[in-house]
Design a protein around this motif. Structure first.
Motif, short mmCIF file in Angstrom:
data_model
loop_
_atom_site.label_atom_id
_atom_site.label_comp_id
_atom_site.label_asym_id
_atom_site.label_seq_id
_atom_site.Cartn_x
_atom_site.Cartn_y
_atom_site.Cartn_z
N SER A 94 0.83 -1.20 0.00
CA SER A 94 0.00 0.00 0.00
C SER A 94 0.87 1.25 0.00
O SER A 94 0.61 2.21 -0.73
N GLU A 125 -3.62 6.45 6.36
CA GLU A 125 -4.88 6.52 5.63
C GLU A 125 -4.77 7.40 4.38
O GLU A 125 -5.29 7.05 3.33
N ARG A 230 -6.32 1.75 -1.15
CA ARG A 230 -6.83 2.85 -0.33
C ARG A 230 -7.87 3.65 -1.12
O ARG A 230 -8.87 4.10 -0.56
N GLU A 233 -11.06 1.65 -1.11
CA GLU A 233 -11.74 1.77 0.17
C GLU A 233 -12.41 3.14 0.31
O GLU A 233 -13.54 3.26 0.79
N ASP A 234 -11.70 4.18 -0.15
CA ASP A 234 -12.25 5.54 -0.10
C ASP A 234 -13.54 5.63 -0.92
O ASP A 234 -14.54 6.20 -0.46
N CYS A 236 -15.54 3.12 -1.71
CA CYS A 236 -16.59 2.30 -1.09
C CYS A 236 -17.26 3.03 0.07
O CYS A 236 -18.49 3.01 0.21
N VAL A 237 -16.44 3.68 0.91
CA VAL A 237 -16.99 4.42 2.06
C VAL A 237 -17.88 5.56 1.57
O VAL A 237 -18.99 5.77 2.08
#
Length: 400
Positions: A94, A125, A230, A233-234, A236-237
């Motif tokens: 990552s 993050e 990342r 994920e960003d 998806c949130v």
């Protein structure tokens, strides 16, 4: 000297090494372990150290001083022993996605606008990049698109160690003066930069590059970025949040912004209407006070300070301030409003043209704990205590 295996293969996850030394570090309350070689990248280059373990003992931190890399662990390891180490490869990968993505973005900003990356932080993050120039939303969208074109081109990332003479003839980015052997990371066509960190082998490994924010910062622009997993994920949130808002507002996902704007406008209209209604209510209370108190203040025989206090369970702050501002100009003494109840405490606004209210607050908060501040003629804050206690305090005040 510690052999840096992460430079030979940035994708290596495990290794065996020999313990050169293990010493107790009083300041860190850890053992500092030096190995003859390591896969652990130490803190540096704008990013935090790799995490993992040595002989299943968690590595708390990794630092480099000179050519020596120290691994900090809670349990001792015997000098001369062979140890097995492994890093959290998911975290390492990552970080490589983020760092190589940062090189591409910084290179493009420099190419198109001539701005330098003067600050870089790779967090757990988000990634932030500070550029010494202004970037618009449209310019950032253009940079983002070109950066993702570099990803889809799957370009090999090159790492070289040029000689001093070669370096003098090169154009490359660097945030500080460098001495000794310089490591150059090149993404052909996009960036050439001095860097000590591990990177992906091919730009396709980065995945999506998303510039999620750009704000003014110290005369330039701070850009926030996420790459690869990342970025996934960003997305998806944010998608989950949009879908939830969509359901709550009974609007299609791509129409939630307009729906929220309409809701905000309706809410603002409701607040304005409430303000007008509460203002009329307070105007009525003000007239009651006027009719019950002579305009020239208290009777000459009165020993106390004239205080006009109103207690309300709920009240718009702007309407409350308007009430106090009007009262302090119509009455001698103090005009104030307390919003809340005995159980949860009160928010207050006090006004006066005759009394230094900042001085008064010291005495008030000694009797009724709280905090507040403001100008001598008007203060506001919070206070605990009962209405009876508060009214009793103001009844005992002497004219000033």
């Amino acid at each position: 000297m510690t052999e840096k295996l992460y430079y030979q293969d940035s994708h290596q996850k495990e290794f065996t090494a020999r313990v050169l030394s293990c010493e107790w570090d009083e300041k860190r309350s850890c053992y500092g372990v030096v190995l003859d070689k390591t896969v652990f990248f130490p803190e540096g280059g704008g990013q935090y150290a790799d995490v993992g373990d040595l002989n299943r003992i968690p590595v708390e931190d990794v630092q480099e001083k000179g050519d020596v890399i120290t691994h900090y662990v809670k349990e001792p390891l015997e000098e001369g022993d062979e140890v097995f180490g492994s890093i959290d490869y998911g975290e390492r990968f990552s970080k490589m996605q983020q760092h190589t993505g940062e090189h591409i973005v910084s290179g493009l900003v420099h190419k198109h606008f001539g701005y330098d990356n003067v600050g870089f932080h790779l967090g757990r993050e988000l990634v932030t990049m500070d550029f010494n120039g202004s970037l618009t939303k449209e310019q950032l969208r253009m940079i983002e698109r070109e950066a993702n074109e570099a990803v889809t081109s799957n370009i090999p990332v090159q790492v070289t160690y040029p000689s001093k003479e070669e370096l003098e003839g090169m154009e490359y980015r660097s945030k500080k003066e460098l001495t000794g052997q310089v490591r150059i990371v090149t993404v052909p066509g996009y960036d050439v930069c001095a860097c000590c960190a591990p990177h992906v082998v091919l730009t396709g490994e980065i995945g999506v590059i998303r510039l999620v924010d750009g704000t003014k910062y110290k005369g330039g622009t701070r850009v926030t970025m996420v790459c690869g997993f990342r970025a996934l994920e960003d997305c998806c949130v944010k998608e989950d949040n949009i879908l939830e808002i969509s359901h709550l507002l009974s609007a299609k996902p791509y129409e939630v912004a307009e729906a929220v704007k309409r809701l905000w406008k309706e809410n603002q209209q409701t607040k304005d209407k409430l303000f007008r209604m509460e203002s009329r209510y307070l105007d009525g209370k003000m007239e009651e006070l006027v009719s019950s108190h002579p305009a020239d203040g208290p009777d000459t025989d009165s020993k106390g300070l004239d205080c006009f206090l109103l207690f309300e369970e709920e009240m718009d702050k702007n309407a409350a301030r308007r009430f106090v501002d009007t009262g302090m100009h119509r009455f001698k003494g103090i005009c104030g409003i307390f919003i809340g109840n005995d159980r949860n405490g009160y928010q207050y606004i006090l006004g006066s043209q005759q009394v230094n209210l900042r001085e008064l607050l010291k005495e008030l908060h000694q009797r009724c704990p709280g905090k507040g501040g403001g100008k001598p003629e008007m203060v506001q804050g919070t206070v605990s205590g009962t209405r009876t206690l508060l009214e009793g305090f103001f009844e005992t005040l002497s004219p000033m």
